[in-house]
Design a protein around this motif. Structure first.
Motif, PDB file in Angstrom:
ATOM      1  N   SER A   1       0.975  -1.224   0.189  1.00 42.01           N
ATOM      2  CA  SER A   1      -0.028   0.317   0.317  1.00 42.01           C
ATOM      3  C   SER A   1       0.660   1.071   0.197  1.00 42.01           C
ATOM      4  CB  SER A   1      -0.681   0.222   1.288  1.00 42.01           C
ATOM      5  OG  SER A   1      -1.980  -1.224   1.065  1.00 42.01           O
TER       6      SER A   1
ATOM      7  N   LYS B   1       4.223   1.662  -0.892  1.00 41.98           N
ATOM      8  CA  LYS B   1       4.647   1.717  -2.516  1.00 41.98           C
ATOM      9  C   LYS B   1       4.053   1.744  -3.429  1.00 41.98           C
ATOM     10  CE  LYS B   1       6.787  -2.507  -3.412  1.00 41.98           C
ATOM     11  NZ  LYS B   1       6.851  -3.500  -3.978  1.00 41.98           N
ATOM     12  N   TYR B   2       2.509   1.108  -2.944  1.00 40.81           N
ATOM     13  CA  TYR B   2       1.731   1.857  -4.692  1.00 40.81           C
ATOM     14  C   TYR B   2       1.244   2.724  -4.994  1.00 40.81           C
ATOM     15  CZ  TYR B   2       3.646  -3.137  -6.978  1.00 40.81           C
ATOM     16  OH  TYR B   2       4.385  -3.776  -6.723  1.00 40.81           O
TER      17      TYR B   2
ATOM     18  N   ILE C   1      -2.918   3.359  -6.262  1.00 39.52           N
ATOM     19  CA  ILE C   1      -3.061   3.127  -8.381  1.00 39.52           C
ATOM     20  C   ILE C   1      -3.725   3.018  -8.243  1.00 39.52           C
ATOM     21  CG2 ILE C   1      -0.689   4.217  -8.090  1.00 39.52           C
ATOM     22  CD1 ILE C   1      -0.076   0.958  -8.958  1.00 39.52           C
ATOM     23  N   GLY C   2      -3.942   1.792  -7.909  1.00 44.48           N
ATOM     24  CA  GLY C   2      -5.019   0.555  -7.553  1.00 44.48           C
ATOM     25  C   GLY C   2      -4.500  -0.716  -8.914  1.00 44.48           C
ATOM     26  N   ILE C   3      -5.625  -1.642  -9.365  1.00 43.85           N
ATOM     27  CA  ILE C   3      -5.128  -3.066  -9.464  1.00 43.85           C
ATOM     28  C   ILE C   3      -6.348  -3.048 -10.727  1.00 43.85           C
ATOM     29  CG2 ILE C   3      -4.785  -4.820 -10.501  1.00 43.85           C
ATOM     30  CD1 ILE C   3      -4.036  -4.472  -6.713  1.00 43.85           C
TER      31      ILE C   3
ATOM     32  N   ILE D   1      -2.275 -11.042  -9.328  1.00 41.08           N
ATOM     33  CA  ILE D   1      -1.284 -10.816  -8.368  1.00 41.08           C
ATOM     34  C   ILE D   1      -0.637 -11.614  -7.225  1.00 41.08           C
ATOM     35  CG2 ILE D   1      -1.613  -8.157  -8.886  1.00 41.08           C
ATOM     36  CD1 ILE D   1      -3.688  -8.367  -6.795  1.00 41.08           C
TER      37      ILE D   1
ATOM     38  N   ARG E   1       4.087  -9.373 -11.771  1.00 38.66           N
ATOM     39  CA  ARG E   1       4.642  -8.810 -11.423  1.00 38.66           C
ATOM     40  C   ARG E   1       3.477  -7.864 -12.331  1.00 38.66           C
ATOM     41  NH1 ARG E   1       8.715  -4.786 -10.173  1.00 38.66           N
ATOM     42  NH2 ARG E   1       7.615  -4.386  -8.542  1.00 38.66           N
ATOM     43  N   LEU E   2       2.842  -6.355 -12.181  1.00 40.49           N
ATOM     44  CA  LEU E   2       2.608  -5.379 -12.739  1.00 40.49           C
ATOM     45  C   LEU E   2       2.703  -4.452 -13.428  1.00 40.49           C
ATOM     46  CD1 LEU E   2      -1.008  -6.007 -11.364  1.00 40.49           C
ATOM     47  CD2 LEU E   2      -0.492  -7.161 -13.126  1.00 40.49           C
ATOM     48  N   HIS E   3       4.157  -3.990 -13.048  1.00 42.53           N
ATOM     49  CA  HIS E   3       4.944  -2.762 -13.237  1.00 42.53           C
ATOM     50  C   HIS E   3       6.771  -3.651 -13.418  1.00 42.53           C
ATOM     51  CE1 HIS E   3       1.646  -0.743 -12.026  1.00 42.53           C
ATOM     52  NE2 HIS E   3       1.931  -1.885 -10.824  1.00 42.53           N
TER      53      HIS E   3
ATOM     54  N   SER F   1      10.126  -1.455  -7.955  1.00 42.76           N
ATOM     55  CA  SER F   1      10.210  -1.911  -7.034  1.00 42.76           C
ATOM     56  C   SER F   1      10.850  -3.107  -6.889  1.00 42.76           C
ATOM     57  CB  SER F   1      11.816  -2.245  -6.135  1.00 42.76           C
ATOM     58  OG  SER F   1      11.042  -1.909  -4.709  1.00 42.76           O
TER      59      SER F   1
ATOM     60  N   GLY G   1       8.185  -9.442  -6.723  1.00 39.35           N
ATOM     61  CA  GLY G   1       6.301 -10.424  -7.594  1.00 39.35           C
ATOM     62  C   GLY G   1       6.498 -11.529  -6.634  1.00 39.35           C
ATOM     63  N   ILE G   2       7.111 -11.565  -5.524  1.00 40.92           N
ATOM     64  CA  ILE G   2       6.797 -12.256  -4.399  1.00 40.92           C
ATOM     65  C   ILE G   2       5.888 -12.645  -3.442  1.00 40.92           C
ATOM     66  CG2 ILE G   2       8.498 -12.725  -2.891  1.00 40.92           C
ATOM     67  CD1 ILE G   2       9.264 -15.780  -4.481  1.00 40.92           C
ATOM     68  N   GLY G   3       5.806 -11.019  -2.703  1.00 40.32           N
ATOM     69  CA  GLY G   3       4.919 -10.878  -1.394  1.00 40.32           C
ATOM     70  C   GLY G   3       3.947 -11.295  -1.325  1.00 40.32           C
ATOM     71  N   LEU G   4       2.433 -11.335  -2.663  1.00 45.19           N
ATOM     72  CA  LEU G   4       1.264 -11.344  -2.319  1.00 45.19           C
ATOM     73  C   LEU G   4       1.349 -13.022  -2.451  1.00 45.19           C
ATOM     74  CD1 LEU G   4      -0.381  -8.946  -4.470  1.00 45.19           C
ATOM     75  CD2 LEU G   4      -0.512  -9.649  -1.611  1.00 45.19           C
TER      76      LEU G   4
ATOM     77  N   PHE H   1      -6.997  -4.793  -0.183  1.00 47.93           N
ATOM     78  CA  PHE H   1      -7.451  -6.677   0.127  1.00 47.93           C
ATOM     79  C   PHE H   1      -7.717  -6.914   0.898  1.00 47.93           C
ATOM     80  CE2 PHE H   1      -3.533  -4.955  -2.923  1.00 47.93           C
ATOM     81  CZ  PHE H   1      -3.690  -6.061  -3.446  1.00 47.93           C
TER      82      PHE H   1
HETATM   83  P1  ADP Z   1       6.370  -7.320  -5.798  1.00 51.26           P
HETATM   84  O1  ADP Z   1       4.935  -5.586  -5.045  1.00 51.26           O
HETATM   85  O2  ADP Z   1       7.419  -7.234  -5.164  1.00 51.26           O
HETATM   86  O3  ADP Z   1       5.804  -6.633  -7.488  1.00 51.26           O
HETATM   87  P2  ADP Z   1       3.862  -8.034  -5.094  1.00 51.26           P
HETATM   88  O4  ADP Z   1       3.328  -9.695  -5.017  1.00 51.26           O
HETATM   89  O5  ADP Z   1       3.744  -8.105  -4.043  1.00 51.26           O
HETATM   90  O6  ADP Z   1       5.414  -8.058  -5.233  1.00 51.26           O
HETATM   91  O7  ADP Z   1       2.939  -7.528  -6.150  1.00 51.26           O
HETATM   92  C1  ADP Z   1       2.794  -8.250  -7.288  1.00 51.26           C
HETATM   93  C2  ADP Z   1       2.327  -7.504  -7.943  1.00 51.26           C
HETATM   94  O8  ADP Z   1       0.637  -6.941  -7.202  1.00 51.26           O
HETATM   95  C3  ADP Z   1       2.817  -5.823  -8.036  1.00 51.26           C
HETATM   96  O9  ADP Z   1       3.878  -5.817  -8.772  1.00 51.26           O
HETATM   97  C4  ADP Z   1       2.001  -4.873  -8.140  1.00 51.26           C
HETATM   98  O10 ADP Z   1       2.388  -4.615  -9.850  1.00 51.26           O
HETATM   99  C5  ADP Z   1       0.459  -5.175  -7.728  1.00 51.26           C
HETATM  100  N1  ADP Z   1       0.073  -5.221  -6.268  1.00 51.26           N
HETATM  101  C6  ADP Z   1       0.936  -5.094  -4.711  1.00 51.26           C
HETATM  102  N2  ADP Z   1      -0.006  -4.446  -4.064  1.00 51.26           N
HETATM  103  C7  ADP Z   1      -0.809  -3.161  -5.008  1.00 51.26           C
HETATM  104  C8  ADP Z   1      -1.477  -2.072  -4.225  1.00 51.26           C
HETATM  105  N3  ADP Z   1      -1.321  -1.852  -3.062  1.00 51.26           N
HETATM  106  N4  ADP Z   1      -1.613  -1.659  -4.956  1.00 51.26           N
HETATM  107  C9  ADP Z   1      -1.760  -1.331  -6.411  1.00 51.26           C
HETATM  108  N5  ADP Z   1      -0.700  -2.102  -7.471  1.00 51.26           N
HETATM  109  C10 ADP Z   1      -0.094  -3.568  -5.932  1.00 51.26           C
END
Ligand code: ADP
Length: 842
Positions: A745, A747-748, A777-779, A787, A793-795, A801, A804-807, A833
């Motif tokens: 939250s 970071k984005y 920024i939303g998804i 995700i 990752r979406l970016h 940075s 793409g493993i956190g979620l 979330f």
């Molecule tokens: P990382 O953050 O390391 O890329 P995550 O697994 O944490 O890996 O997230 C996967 C992707 O989900 C992110 O690359 C991002 O695009 C998207 N994402 C996660 N959390 C958010 C958020 N709070 N707002 C928008 N996009 C998010």
């Protein structure tokens, strides 16, 4: 000789006759006096009418004379006399009219007479007026004189006719009267003669009666004399045979004693000696009450005294305890005292007492029987001769309605004639019959009796009568019928169910076998009912069935097991229920279930082996990941350190481009290291031996805020934390989840907009649900699933940075604690979330 008429009877008859005569006389007198009175009244009337006629005659003449006297002399006396006679005439006329009211002819005559008298009166009045006018009698015309005389003649003529008629009537009535009196006297005379004849007859009877009585008295006197003579002769004869008598007394079987007025024995026979076990001679001269003082005051004592006093025979029965003797005393008065015959009735009396006891106990039995049972007695033809109250009570008939009738009165028609034939054959052959009978009461309702019929037999063993003892079993029968109905219903149910069912008694005899049992066990009902189960199925002895059935019977505990029918290729679940009467066995077709179970079992086994394989492969993978990540660390570190050395040592030699390449290489190595660390982390999720603990999530979130303090400041972020629960779970992995989501939250977050984060918890039935919402920024909805996949990752790393493993780690942790994780978002408007965790985690 019995007199034909008693004095009393004769007297009564005479009195009756006299009374009769008096009545006759009185009635005749009454009749007579009535008649005479009536006649006298008529005669008197006639006489009075005659006198009245006479008076009328003389008054008429007086009237005429006084009229003429006045006419001639003019003297007032004559006028007065004329007036008075005039009045008297009219009075007499009306009197006469009354007296002759029952004679129509005379009445007419009186009317005619009155007419002429009135006419003459009118003439006289006219002439009197003229006399007063002229003052002399010279005015009187010859015509008037002639009319006057004519009228006078007619008046006298009619009076005379009336007189003569009354004379004739008087004569006639007197004659009739005379005749009637004579007739009445005749009747009276006849009555008196009859009475006198009767009186004479009874007097003569009275006389003959008296004579007969006198004759009888004389005869009686004669007989008396003869009797006295006979008695005297007999007394002499008796005294002559006294010695013989004494001898006889000694021989008779009864004791005999003679006692004088002083209560001393004058005689005692041999039998007396035997009774008292003494020499009878020793008693002579002794006082009875001194010899037997125990008898003083006894019944015998009193009887002896009474006979002695009243000189009258008395018989009594008494028990004399000292001799254990029941005695029957015949006590006679004698000239000197008393004679006593003493009969030893001890045996008889004791038998009688015993008999009474038996009778009493029989009566008690009868009373008890009457109280407890319904009793009836019928004669040998079957007609009711006795019924007790209980019989009336149950049959609702009165005793009068049943006595003399047969038991058909209460026959309910329930039993076949064979039933009664069998009963009759049994009891008429002298045997006892027992059975249950359904009867009908007077009110129409039926009742059941348990009946025992006992024939009472004569000397020839032929029934004299029958005693029936019944017990009311209506309630029991109704209950039985109810049970039978229930059983019938049960049978219908048992026959209609899809299960096979059979029952055996405790001797393994088959008592029930439903139609499905025929199919499942291959035996028709008709063959198996009443047979021993193991004799019918010898192959099954010691089979699984045999063991279970015996166990159920022995331990009285229901048994359940499943067995396959080879014959039908079906599976059955067998339930065995023991009871006091035996066993009930159900066969339920469970083939479908059994097959699914087998399939399931196979599937399960397959799954288990797959799970095992997975565990093994997982373990290999983990080992691989660990080894890879661990072993890859070293070469990576070497690459990084040699590149760093290269950059430092050959900084003067390497141009700017070279330096940039070295930077990229180091950066790639660093990223690779991070990826490897993340991968290691991911592979370790759920494998660590974490311990469950209670912790407060507000505390946990506070710790994370402290950790991210710089970042929060950097992003100008505000975190709103609601009331979070204290839970029991794995703290470290859950911290990881909160940390990853809060970190994302931050970071984005959108550039230039203060970051707003809110954290909430909601309690559900079995879970806690958490929500972490930001305004970042939303998804796009398209990536909601992606995700959560590892390394997705979406970016680009340049934009944001991350590896793409956190979620993916968060998802793995949440699923490990029995929860779910998902996202709701709209691009550019922030993201929410959600995740749940089990409340009661084991
Ligand atoms: P990382 O953050 O390391 O890329 P995550 O697994 O944490 O890996 O997230 C996967 C992707 O989900 C992110 O690359 C991002 O695009 C998207 N994402 C996660 N959390 C958010 C958020 N709070 N707002 C928008 N996009 C998010």
């Amino acid at each position: 000789m019995k007199p034909r008429f008693s004095i009393k009877n004769i007297l009564i008859t005479v009195i009756l006759l006299l009374l009769g005569s008096i009545t006759v006389v009185i009635s005749i007198s009454l009749i007579q006096s009535k008649q005479v009175n009536a006649n006298a009244r008529i005669i008197t009337n006639t006489q009075e009418a005659l006198i009245s006629s006479e008076r009328l005659f003389s008054l008429t003449e007086t009237n005429a004379t006084s009229f003429r006297g006045y006419l001639v002399s003019g003297e007032k006396n004559y006028l007065d006399l004329f007036g008075k006679s005039q009045t008297d005439i009219s009075g007499e006329l009306s009197k006469l009219k009354t007296l002759t009211r029952d004679n129509a002819t005379q009445q007419k005559r009186i009317d005619t007479l009155s007419f002429f008298i009135n006419k003459r009166t009118d003439l006289y009045n006219k002439l009197l007026k003229e006399r007063e006018k002229k003052g002399s009698s010279e005015f009187m015309s010859i015509a008037d004189t002639r009319e006057s005389e004519l009228l006078m003649g007619k008046i006298l003529h009619y009076i005379n006719i009336m007189k003569s008629t009354e004379f004739v009537l008087l004569d006639q009535r007197r004659g009739e009267d005379q005749e009637r009196i004579i007739a009445l006297y005749r009747i009276l005379e006849i009555a008196i003669v009859i009475l006198l004849v009767l009186l004479g007859f009874f007097i003569s009877k009275l006389r003959s009666d008296f004579l007969e009585k006198r004759k009888a008295a004389m005869l009686l006197e004669k007989i008396n004399e003869d009797l006295e003579k006979n008695v005297l002769d007999r007394t002499i004869e008796l005294s002559e045979t006294k010695n013989d008598l004494i001898e006889t007394f000694n021989r008779i079987t009864d004791a005999f004693i003679a006692i004088d007025a002083n209560w001393c024995y004058t005689y005692a026979n041999k039998r007396t000696g035997e009774l008292i076990q003494r020499d009878p001679e020793s008693l002579i001269g002794k006082n009875v009450w001194e010899e037997f003082p125990e008898a003083v005051g006894s019944d015998t004592y009193k009887v002896f005294h009474k006979v002695m006093k009243e000189q009258k025979y008395i018989c009594n029965t008494d028990y004399f305890a000292p001799l254990d003797l029941w005695q029957e005393n015949h006590v006679y008065p004698s000239p000197n005292g008393i004679f006593v015959y003493i009969r030893d009735i001890t045996k008889k009396k004791k038998t009688e007492i015993e008999l009474n006891k038996i009778i009493k106990s029989l009566e008690d039995y009868r009373f008890a029987l009457d109280q407890s049972s319904i009793i009836s007695i019928t004669d040998r033809q079957g007609y009711i001769t006795h019924i007790n109250d209980n019989f009336c009570k149950i049959s609702k008939y009165s005793r009068e309605e049943l006595i003399g009738k047969t038991n058909n009165v209460i026959n309910s028609g329930f039993h076949q004639s064979d039933f009664f034939n069998e009963m009759w054959n049994t009891i008429s052959s002298g045997k006892v019959w027992r059975g249950q009978i359904r009867n009908t009461a007077k009110t129409g309702e039926y009742y059941w009796v348990d009946t025992t019929i006992v024939p009472f037999l004569d000397k020839n063993n032929k029934p004299l009568q029958y005693l029936s003892i019944h017990f009311d079993i209506t309630e029991k029968k109704i209950a039985e019928e109810h049970v039978l109905n229930t059983l019938r219903e049960n049978n219908i149910i048992l026959e209609s169910i899809d299960d096979a069912f059979f029952a055996v008694d405790r001797n393994w005899i088959v008592t029930y076998w439903n139609s499905l049992s025929e199919k499942v066990l291959g035996r028709p009902k008709i063959d198996i009912i009443g047979k021993n189960l193991w004799e019918a199925f010898p192959d099954s002895v010691n089979s699984q069935f045999y063991l279970y059935y015996h166990k159920a019977m022995r331990e009285n505990i229901a048994q359940n097991f499943e067995e396959h029918s080879e014959r039908l290729n079906l599976w059955y679940e067998v339930s065995v229920y023991p009871s006091e009467r035996g066993l009930s066995v159900y066969f339920k077709d469970v083939t479908d279930r059994k097959l699914s179970e087998l399939q399931l079992k196979e599937l399960n086994e397959h799954l288990q082996s797959q799970a095992h394989e997975l565990v093994v492969s997982n373990r290999y993978l983990e080992q691989f990941a660990y080894v890879a990540s661990h072993d890859l660390q070293e070469p990576l570190r070497m690459v990084t350190s040699f590149l760093t050395i290269l950059e430092k040592k050959y900084a003067s030699v390497i141009d700017e481009k070279g330096k940039q390449y070295i930077y990229y290489a180091v950066d790639g190595a660093k990223r690779m290291r991070q990826i490897i660390l993340d991968l290691l982390e991911f592979s370790r999720v759920g494998t660590k031996e974490d311990k469950m603990e209670d912790f407060n999530l507000n505390d946990l979130v506070n710790e994370i805020q402290i950790l991210f303090r710089n970042k929060i400041e950097e992003k100008n972020a505000t975190i709103h934390v609601g009331v979070l629960p204290t839970i029991k779970s794995y703290k470290v992995p859950l911290r990881q989840v909160f940390q990853n989501l809060i970190s994302n939250s931050l970071k984005y977050a959108r550039v230039g907009i203060p970051c707003e984060i809110s954290i909430k918890a909601t309690e559900l039935k079995n879970h806690w649900q958490f929500e972490i919402t930001d305004n970042g920024i939303g998804i796009d909805e398209e990536y909601f699933e992606k995700i959560f996949v590892i390394f997705q990752r979406l970016h680009s790393k340049e934009e944001y940075s991350g590896t793409g493993i956190g979620l993916a780690i968060a998802k793995k942790i949440i699923e490990n604690v029995g929860g779910k994780i998902w996202v709701a978002s709209e691009e550019g408007k922030g993201a929410s979330f959600y995740f749940t965790i089990l409340k009661a985690l084991k």
